[in-house]
Design an enzyme around this catalytic site. Sequence first.
Site, PDB file in Angstrom:
ATOM      1  N   HIS A 148       0.514  -1.319   0.002  1.00  0.00           N
ATOM      2  CA  HIS A 148      -0.405   0.294   0.194  1.00  0.00           C
ATOM      3  C   HIS A 148       0.535   1.300   0.279  1.00  0.00           C
ATOM      4  CE1 HIS A 148      -2.531   3.244   1.443  1.00  0.00           C
ATOM      5  NE2 HIS A 148      -3.769   1.927   0.860  1.00  0.00           N
ATOM      6  N   GLU A 178      -3.821   2.697  -7.162  1.00  0.00           N
ATOM      7  CA  GLU A 178      -4.363   3.846  -6.196  1.00  0.00           C
ATOM      8  C   GLU A 178      -3.228   4.859  -5.784  1.00  0.00           C
ATOM      9  OE1 GLU A 178      -3.382   2.785  -2.074  1.00  0.00           O
ATOM     10  OE2 GLU A 178      -1.372   2.134  -3.264  1.00  0.00           O
TER      11      GLU A 178
HETATM   12  P1  PGA Z   1      -9.168   6.251   0.263  1.00  0.00           P
HETATM   13  O1  PGA Z   1      -8.067   5.632   0.955  1.00  0.00           O
HETATM   14  O2  PGA Z   1     -10.766   5.427   0.627  1.00  0.00           O
HETATM   15  O3  PGA Z   1      -9.099   6.955   1.930  1.00  0.00           O
HETATM   16  O4  PGA Z   1      -8.640   7.455  -0.374  1.00  0.00           O
HETATM   17  C1  PGA Z   1      -7.901   4.532  -0.222  1.00  0.00           C
HETATM   18  C2  PGA Z   1      -7.128   3.547  -0.040  1.00  0.00           C
HETATM   19  O5  PGA Z   1      -6.503   3.578   0.776  1.00  0.00           O
HETATM   20  O6  PGA Z   1      -6.263   2.545  -1.206  1.00  0.00           O
END
Ligand code: PGA
Length: 222
Positions: free
Chosen positions: A98, A147
């Site tokens: 992540h 992401e």
């Molecule tokens: P968020 O987090 O929805 O708070 O932007 C997304 C993620 O951790 O990928």
Amino acid sequence: MGKKLYIANWKSHKKTEEALDFLDELKKKIHTVDLSDKEIIIAPPFTLLCVLKDFIDKHSLPIKLAGQDVSSFPEGAYTGEVAAQQLKEFCNYVIIGHSERKRYQHETESEIQNKVDEAKREGLTVVLCVQGEKSHLYKEADIIAFEPPSAISTFGVGDPEDPKEIEEVFNSIREDMSSTKLLYGGSVSVDNISQYKAIPHCSGFLIGSASLDPHSFIELLK
Ligand code: PGA
């Protein structure tokens, strides 16, 4: 294309009572959601895995669990680490790489590689987070979650990615891998989820902030 995955990444949020309240609320409302095309996965902090699994099993809830991370080492003398063998007791899935771990724990490509190897050896389904860069690790992941850091709500910018950009990234990943599931994560909310659902090849979502409140999570599922 199979079921769409909705992964609730709780990050470092919730204590036992809050987590149980969340599940209790979800249990009351789950019948309002069409689950024929969806898979619900919660990635809680490690401290909550046991209590969540007990609740889910006791009430036969259609929810699976994921680890938010895994050790790059096997079981052994690694203080503070949670090994894939241990995670396997509670989880089917694990999130690896992540962008918050890259930013705050300075995770490297070789650590991520070892985590993927550990998870796969234990049969965990690997959800590899990527920021759009090409990586040889892609082919080892079962699921790839795109992401972009600028879209993560907790990084302060929280600027949801343009669906066109996501489509381009998905298309370029698809060129190399035809069957890997592709997820989008970054400020997904009740207001914007429908435009992301329409992106070709989108197999689901990694949801942070909007997954913390059971009511908003249920709305997202609907
Ligand atoms: P968020 O987090 O929805 O708070 O932007 C997304 C993620 O951790 O990928």
